[in-house]
Design a protein around this motif. Sequence first.
Motif, PDB file in Angstrom:
ATOM      1  N   SER A  20       0.827  -1.206   0.000  1.00  0.00           N
ATOM      2  CA  SER A  20       0.000   0.000   0.000  1.00  0.00           C
ATOM      3  C   SER A  20       0.860   1.255   0.000  1.00  0.00           C
ATOM      4  O   SER A  20       0.516   2.265  -0.618  1.00  0.00           O
ATOM      5  CB  SER A  20      -0.940   0.007   1.210  1.00  0.00           C
ATOM      6  N   SER A  21       1.990   1.194   0.672  1.00  0.00           N
ATOM      7  CA  SER A  21       2.919   2.330   0.661  1.00  0.00           C
ATOM      8  C   SER A  21       3.556   2.493  -0.713  1.00  0.00           C
ATOM      9  O   SER A  21       3.667   3.610  -1.233  1.00  0.00           O
ATOM     10  CB  SER A  21       4.001   2.117   1.728  1.00  0.00           C
ATOM     11  N   ALA A  22       3.955   1.365  -1.324  1.00  0.00           N
ATOM     12  CA  ALA A  22       4.643   1.428  -2.616  1.00  0.00           C
ATOM     13  C   ALA A  22       3.746   1.991  -3.708  1.00  0.00           C
ATOM     14  O   ALA A  22       4.228   2.654  -4.631  1.00  0.00           O
ATOM     15  CB  ALA A  22       5.133   0.045  -3.015  1.00  0.00           C
ATOM     16  N   ILE A  23       2.439   1.746  -3.629  1.00  0.00           N
ATOM     17  CA  ILE A  23       1.508   2.292  -4.624  1.00  0.00           C
ATOM     18  C   ILE A  23       1.622   3.805  -4.689  1.00  0.00           C
ATOM     19  O   ILE A  23       1.475   4.416  -5.750  1.00  0.00           O
ATOM     20  CB  ILE A  23       0.059   1.869  -4.293  1.00  0.00           C
ATOM     21  N   GLU A  24       1.924   4.431  -3.553  1.00  0.00           N
ATOM     22  CA  GLU A  24       2.043   5.892  -3.485  1.00  0.00           C
ATOM     23  C   GLU A  24       3.490   6.354  -3.608  1.00  0.00           C
ATOM     24  O   GLU A  24       3.804   7.500  -3.311  1.00  0.00           O
ATOM     25  CB  GLU A  24       1.450   6.396  -2.166  1.00  0.00           C
ATOM     26  N   GLY A  25       4.385   5.451  -4.027  1.00  0.00           N
ATOM     27  CA  GLY A  25       5.774   5.829  -4.208  1.00  0.00           C
ATOM     28  C   GLY A  25       6.594   5.825  -2.939  1.00  0.00           C
ATOM     29  O   GLY A  25       7.723   6.319  -2.917  1.00  0.00           O
ATOM     30  N   VAL A  26       6.042   5.272  -1.856  1.00  0.00           N
ATOM     31  CA  VAL A  26       6.761   5.183  -0.587  1.00  0.00           C
ATOM     32  C   VAL A  26       7.454   3.830  -0.543  1.00  0.00           C
ATOM     33  O   VAL A  26       6.825   2.803  -0.275  1.00  0.00           O
ATOM     34  CB  VAL A  26       5.804   5.341   0.608  1.00  0.00           C
ATOM     35  N   VAL A  27       8.759   3.818  -0.836  1.00  0.00           N
ATOM     36  CA  VAL A  27       9.499   2.563  -0.981  1.00  0.00           C
ATOM     37  C   VAL A  27      10.781   2.626  -0.163  1.00  0.00           C
ATOM     38  O   VAL A  27      11.532   3.607  -0.224  1.00  0.00           O
ATOM     39  CB  VAL A  27       9.845   2.299  -2.461  1.00  0.00           C
ATOM     40  N   VAL A  28      11.010   1.569   0.609  1.00  0.00           N
ATOM     41  CA  VAL A  28      12.290   1.382   1.299  1.00  0.00           C
ATOM     42  C   VAL A  28      13.030   0.290   0.536  1.00  0.00           C
ATOM     43  O   VAL A  28      12.655  -0.883   0.605  1.00  0.00           O
ATOM     44  CB  VAL A  28      12.076   0.971   2.771  1.00  0.00           C
ATOM     45  N   PRO A  29      14.068   0.653  -0.248  1.00  0.00           N
ATOM     46  CA  PRO A  29      14.706  -0.316  -1.153  1.00  0.00           C
ATOM     47  C   PRO A  29      15.277  -1.544  -0.460  1.00  0.00           C
ATOM     48  O   PRO A  29      15.263  -2.638  -1.018  1.00  0.00           O
ATOM     49  CB  PRO A  29      15.814   0.513  -1.824  1.00  0.00           C
ATOM     50  N   ASP A  30      15.798  -1.366   0.741  1.00  0.00           N
ATOM     51  CA  ASP A  30      16.366  -2.484   1.487  1.00  0.00           C
ATOM     52  C   ASP A  30      15.224  -3.290   2.101  1.00  0.00           C
ATOM     53  O   ASP A  30      14.620  -2.871   3.094  1.00  0.00           O
ATOM     54  CB  ASP A  30      17.308  -1.953   2.576  1.00  0.00           C
ATOM     55  N   VAL A  31      14.925  -4.449   1.497  1.00  0.00           N
ATOM     56  CA  VAL A  31      13.770  -5.240   1.924  1.00  0.00           C
ATOM     57  C   VAL A  31      13.892  -5.678   3.374  1.00  0.00           C
ATOM     58  O   VAL A  31      12.924  -5.624   4.143  1.00  0.00           O
ATOM     59  CB  VAL A  31      13.589  -6.467   1.009  1.00  0.00           C
ATOM     60  N   SER A  32      15.061  -6.117   3.763  1.00  0.00           N
ATOM     61  CA  SER A  32      15.240  -6.588   5.139  1.00  0.00           C
ATOM     62  C   SER A  32      15.065  -5.452   6.139  1.00  0.00           C
ATOM     63  O   SER A  32      14.491  -5.642   7.224  1.00  0.00           O
ATOM     64  CB  SER A  32      16.617  -7.228   5.318  1.00  0.00           C
ATOM     65  N   ARG A  33      15.517  -4.240   5.756  1.00  0.00           N
ATOM     66  CA  ARG A  33      15.334  -3.098   6.655  1.00  0.00           C
ATOM     67  C   ARG A  33      13.847  -2.724   6.738  1.00  0.00           C
ATOM     68  O   ARG A  33      13.337  -2.392   7.812  1.00  0.00           O
ATOM     69  CB  ARG A  33      16.162  -1.908   6.186  1.00  0.00           C
ATOM     70  N   ALA A  34      13.157  -2.782   5.607  1.00  0.00           N
ATOM     71  CA  ALA A  34      11.728  -2.489   5.621  1.00  0.00           C
ATOM     72  C   ALA A  34      10.986  -3.434   6.559  1.00  0.00           C
ATOM     73  O   ALA A  34      10.112  -3.014   7.332  1.00  0.00           O
ATOM     74  CB  ALA A  34      11.157  -2.592   4.210  1.00  0.00           C
ATOM     75  N   GLU A  35      11.341  -4.714   6.514  1.00  0.00           N
ATOM     76  CA  GLU A  35      10.682  -5.690   7.387  1.00  0.00           C
ATOM     77  C   GLU A  35      11.022  -5.426   8.853  1.00  0.00           C
ATOM     78  O   GLU A  35      10.179  -5.630   9.731  1.00  0.00           O
ATOM     79  CB  GLU A  35      11.071  -7.098   6.979  1.00  0.00           C
ATOM     80  N   ARG A  36      12.227  -4.968   9.126  1.00  0.00           N
ATOM     81  CA  ARG A  36      12.598  -4.635  10.509  1.00  0.00           C
ATOM     82  C   ARG A  36      11.774  -3.460  11.009  1.00  0.00           C
ATOM     83  O   ARG A  36      11.343  -3.442  12.161  1.00  0.00           O
ATOM     84  CB  ARG A  36      14.097  -4.318  10.604  1.00  0.00           C
ATOM     85  N   ILE A  37      11.540  -2.481  10.146  1.00  0.00           N
ATOM     86  CA  ILE A  37      10.703  -1.344  10.537  1.00  0.00           C
ATOM     87  C   ILE A  37       9.276  -1.806  10.802  1.00  0.00           C
ATOM     88  O   ILE A  37       8.651  -1.445  11.804  1.00  0.00           O
ATOM     89  CB  ILE A  37      10.739  -0.254   9.449  1.00  0.00           C
ATOM     90  N   ILE A  38       8.753  -2.614   9.893  1.00  0.00           N
ATOM     91  CA  ILE A  38       7.375  -3.093  10.030  1.00  0.00           C
ATOM     92  C   ILE A  38       7.215  -3.922  11.302  1.00  0.00           C
ATOM     93  O   ILE A  38       6.195  -3.836  11.992  1.00  0.00           O
ATOM     94  CB  ILE A  38       6.980  -3.910   8.789  1.00  0.00           C
ATOM     95  N   ASN A  39       8.229  -4.705  11.647  1.00  0.00           N
ATOM     96  CA  ASN A  39       8.159  -5.560  12.834  1.00  0.00           C
ATOM     97  C   ASN A  39       8.671  -4.872  14.093  1.00  0.00           C
ATOM     98  O   ASN A  39       8.891  -5.523  15.114  1.00  0.00           O
ATOM     99  CB  ASN A  39       8.938  -6.853  12.579  1.00  0.00           C
ATOM    100  N   ARG A  40       8.882  -3.569  14.013  1.00  0.00           N
ATOM    101  CA  ARG A  40       9.262  -2.740  15.163  1.00  0.00           C
ATOM    102  C   ARG A  40      10.592  -3.175  15.785  1.00  0.00           C
ATOM    103  O   ARG A  40      10.790  -3.083  17.006  1.00  0.00           O
ATOM    104  CB  ARG A  40       8.152  -2.745  16.223  1.00  0.00           C
ATOM    105  N   LEU A  41      11.501  -3.623  14.945  1.00  0.00           N
ATOM    106  CA  LEU A  41      12.819  -4.041  15.414  1.00  0.00           C
ATOM    107  C   LEU A  41      13.838  -2.920  15.304  1.00  0.00           C
ATOM    108  O   LEU A  41      14.985  -3.080  15.725  1.00  0.00           O
ATOM    109  CB  LEU A  41      13.297  -5.266  14.625  1.00  0.00           C
ATOM    110  N   THR A  42      13.427  -1.809  14.699  1.00  0.00           N
ATOM    111  CA  THR A  42      14.268  -0.610  14.666  1.00  0.00           C
ATOM    112  C   THR A  42      13.378   0.609  14.824  1.00  0.00           C
ATOM    113  O   THR A  42      12.262   0.650  14.308  1.00  0.00           O
ATOM    114  CB  THR A  42      15.069  -0.519  13.353  1.00  0.00           C
TER     115      THR A  42
END
Length: 355
Positions: A58-80
Amino acid sequence: MKSFADLDGLIGRVPGRIVTQLGTIDFGRGSEALYRDQMPGLLMELSDRARVQSITASSAIEGVVVPDVSRAERIINRLTTVLRSRSEQELAGYRDAQDYLFREDWRPVNTGLLLHLHKLLFAHTASPGGVFKAEDDLVVDRLPDGSSQVRFKPVPAARTPFAVTDLIDRYRDAIGAGEHHSVLLAGLFILDILDIHPFEDGNGRIARAITNALLMDQGYSVGRYVSLEQSVAESADAYYQALLDSTHGWHAGEADPWPWLGYFTRLIADAYGVFADRAAAAKTPGTKQERIRAHILSHAPATFRLAEVRAAVPGVSDQTIRIVLEQLKSERRVQPDGTGRGATWTRLPNSLASE
């Protein structure tokens, strides 16, 4: 609002193809309780996976992209908690909005809920959230030559608070009356909220988030296990075209809702199909490697990615999938196309395996 002014006239006669899709949706809802009782572990795994996919897509549809997939997952899982860019801030914001809808008791839908979700969406940024737009706006399309054209003129800013309140009141009254299918009513709500365009920014993400909430409120929880946002991202052209086709004449109360409702019901029906397939795959007898092999040879697209196999065969690790792929490669049943996380695999014709 506009779509709810004359529901009998607007959606009193449902096209046959949509009746069929609603039947699939209702059948899928009926199966949810069975899966919850028999396969709670699978549903937990699917839920965790869909959460990441939904927030990312849903974020990427609006151009909101975190290129580092593993970092994006860490953000989503509240690990950073250190957010380095605007995209990371907005990704975390959609995470917070999505988690609020899935984990908190927000019912019933109300104006305060929409404002709170918008506040969460931009809480990690310097942009103001949780307020309706202060100025009139236009929805424009950017053309390949760099020019733009107006696609739609939303409700003026001065009328936005009334329009949102009126829409919510009409929607809740229609749900309470029980005279029209609740999935169609949810679809009309999303159409109207996008046509009102109540916020300066974030309208699409709020609409996609609230879609899950409205469906869950009526017992359709497939969005918890299969990412509707991911499906929208994969069919973005059809998504925007359906919205465009159903906004012509909206202000005059003359819009045709069926292009959008056709897309909307197909999206949900397809999600229930995916849900059923994944549940069936988890129940298939045999070892994990046998299940992976059966999927690749009989059900996967001709060209596929490891992540697609992982999604289709729940409960298996990437390492197990790689083992099967290497086995099939040695048998000349598949061949790799590239390397790394984005690599694809192609299933070879059976004749090559027997040469």
